[in-house]
Design a protein around this motif. Structure first.
Motif, PDB file in Angstrom:
ATOM      1  N   THR A   1       5.484  10.541  33.248  1.00 37.50           N
ATOM      2  CA  THR A   1       5.990  11.920  32.981  1.00 37.50           C
ATOM      3  C   THR A   1       6.433  12.440  34.158  1.00 37.50           C
ATOM      4  O   THR A   1       7.419  13.274  34.056  1.00 37.50           O
ATOM      5  CB  THR A   1       4.759  12.662  32.115  1.00 37.50           C
ATOM      6  OG1 THR A   1       4.172  12.032  30.972  1.00 37.50           O
ATOM      7  CG2 THR A   1       5.110  14.210  31.880  1.00 37.50           C
ATOM      8  N   ASP A   2       5.608  12.494  35.187  1.00 34.14           N
ATOM      9  CA  ASP A   2       6.067  13.320  36.303  1.00 34.14           C
ATOM     10  C   ASP A   2       7.325  12.517  37.074  1.00 34.14           C
ATOM     11  O   ASP A   2       8.184  13.242  37.433  1.00 34.14           O
ATOM     12  CB  ASP A   2       5.034  12.876  37.213  1.00 34.14           C
ATOM     13  CG  ASP A   2       3.657  13.544  37.110  1.00 34.14           C
ATOM     14  OD1 ASP A   2       3.637  14.470  36.372  1.00 34.14           O
ATOM     15  OD2 ASP A   2       2.426  13.000  37.680  1.00 34.14           O
TER      16      ASP A   2
ATOM     17  N   ARG B   1      10.068  14.363  34.898  1.00 31.62           N
ATOM     18  CA  ARG B   1      10.236  15.536  35.149  1.00 31.62           C
ATOM     19  C   ARG B   1      11.259  15.646  36.360  1.00 31.62           C
ATOM     20  O   ARG B   1      12.196  16.408  36.654  1.00 31.62           O
ATOM     21  CB  ARG B   1       8.940  16.154  35.602  1.00 31.62           C
ATOM     22  CG  ARG B   1       9.146  17.743  35.659  1.00 31.62           C
ATOM     23  CD  ARG B   1       7.979  18.152  35.995  1.00 31.62           C
ATOM     24  NE  ARG B   1       6.761  18.221  34.885  1.00 31.62           N
ATOM     25  CZ  ARG B   1       5.769  17.304  34.667  1.00 31.62           C
ATOM     26  NH1 ARG B   1       5.500  16.708  35.779  1.00 31.62           N
ATOM     27  NH2 ARG B   1       4.911  17.363  33.838  1.00 31.62           N
ATOM     28  N   GLU B   2      10.647  14.759  37.358  1.00 38.47           N
ATOM     29  CA  GLU B   2      11.338  15.038  38.898  1.00 38.47           C
ATOM     30  C   GLU B   2      12.834  14.487  38.727  1.00 38.47           C
ATOM     31  O   GLU B   2      13.770  15.091  39.378  1.00 38.47           O
ATOM     32  CB  GLU B   2      10.559  13.939  39.817  1.00 38.47           C
ATOM     33  CG  GLU B   2      11.124  13.776  41.216  1.00 38.47           C
ATOM     34  CD  GLU B   2      10.538  13.071  42.250  1.00 38.47           C
ATOM     35  OE1 GLU B   2      10.850  12.960  43.530  1.00 38.47           O
ATOM     36  OE2 GLU B   2       9.302  12.771  41.820  1.00 38.47           O
TER      37      GLU B   2
ATOM     38  N   ALA C   1      18.644  20.677  31.218  1.00 39.13           N
ATOM     39  CA  ALA C   1      17.762  19.466  31.147  1.00 39.13           C
ATOM     40  C   ALA C   1      17.434  18.875  29.744  1.00 39.13           C
ATOM     41  O   ALA C   1      17.290  17.770  29.773  1.00 39.13           O
ATOM     42  CB  ALA C   1      16.161  20.446  31.269  1.00 39.13           C
TER      43      ALA C   1
ATOM     44  N   SER D   1       2.268  20.369  25.292  1.00 35.02           N
ATOM     45  CA  SER D   1       2.218  21.346  26.527  1.00 35.02           C
ATOM     46  C   SER D   1       1.650  22.604  25.867  1.00 35.02           C
ATOM     47  O   SER D   1       0.922  23.314  26.589  1.00 35.02           O
ATOM     48  CB  SER D   1       3.691  21.404  27.127  1.00 35.02           C
ATOM     49  OG  SER D   1       4.144  20.362  27.427  1.00 35.02           O
TER      50      SER D   1
END
Length: 289
Positions: free
Chosen positions: A211-212, A215-216, A230, A282
């Motif tokens: 996930t990180d 996102r990056e 996005a 989220s």
């Protein structure tokens, strides 16, 4: 029986019996002695004062109806001061002692079980000793020691006792084996639980890293390429992952036939489902905080 010799030697550890005209007169101590045959003196006989041993085998029955043979060893000696009683009273002292041992043992042992007999054989020997001392003391004999050398049950009883002992030991071994297996199962279950927990932690960290990374990548792509959002970047990544998955399924020889929906619309649906799931996760996390 008279002896016409006028002199005699009494050996050490012996005692002589002197008669006068066929009647007991005195005891002759060890050493050299003169006798006057004209006065009717003679040495009638000699008795040993050494300790003698007599082994007696007795067959009897216990309280629990088990026939046993007992080997008894009796140690006795002549009392020097009462040697005349030992010489004149008993013709065969061994048979007399044996008869009394039979009587005492067969009166005492039937009141005991086989286990009690093995545990208390010293008490049986003491009882025999006390009874023999009362009887044989009157005849000039002293009972020094009595030993119950051996107790021999019937062969079938010995076999049964060995089988019982073996069964008890086997039962105890099974108990210890069961406890060991129990401990092994508990440790195995604890290890499996720990492994699953660590596996779950690893999967969670893996998903967090993915996930990180996504996102990056989305942020970098959006910043470097003007006019992209996005959402568009996410759709592009999903399409790429989708085709990589199709490629892996085709290259793997261990997979069976898999039917999956394929087409641009289906890819868009899959992306929407994943995106909605991430948004819901989220939102739930924000509510909890």
């Amino acid at each position: 029986m008279g002896n016409l010799c006028c002199m005699a030697c009494v050996d050490q550890a012996s005692i002589g019996v002197v008669e006068r005209w066929g009647r007991f007169d005195k005891l002759a101590q060890p050493g050299f002695h003169f006798f006057n045959p004209l006065a009717g003196e003679c040495l009638a006989g000699l008795l040993s004062t050494r300790i003698s041993s007599l082994d007696v085998r007795i067959e009897t029955k216990t309280k629990d109806n088990v026939f046993v043979q007992m080997l008894c060893s009796i140690q006795y000696r002549v009392i020097k001061e009462n040697a005349d009683d030992a010489f004149y009273e008993l013709q065969n002292p061994k048979e007399q002692i044996q008869a009394f041992v039979f009587d005492v043992v067969r009166a005492h042992v039937p009141r005991m079980t086989l286990d009690e007999l093995f545990e208390q054989k010293g008490d049986v020997a003491q009882t025999v000793l006390e009874e023999l001392e009362k009887v044989m003391g009157a005849y000039g004999y002293n009972i020094e020691h009595i030993l119950m050398v051996d107790i021999i049950p019937d062969a079938s009883v010995r076999k049964a006792m060995n089988e019982i002992n073996a069964a008890q030991r086997l039962q105890l071994a099974n108990v210890y084996k069961g406890e060991a297996e129990k401990i092994l199962q508990v440790k195995k279950a604890e290890a499996e639980a720990e492994a699953k927990y660590l596996g779950g932690v690893g999967v969670a960290k893996q998903r967090q890293a993915i996930t990180d990374g996504l996102r990056e990548n989305i942020l970098n792509f959006s910043n470097k390429v003007d006019g992209t959002s996005a959402k568009e970047v996410m759709d592009l990544i999903m399409v790429t992952q989708y085709f990589d998955t199709i490629k892996d399924l085709g290259n793997s020889s261990k997979n069976t036939t898999v039917f999956i929906p394929h087409g641009p619309g289906h890819v868009r649906d899959i992306g929407s489902q994943i995106r909605n799931g991430m948004m819901e996760a989220s939102s739930a996390q924000l509510n909890v905080e």
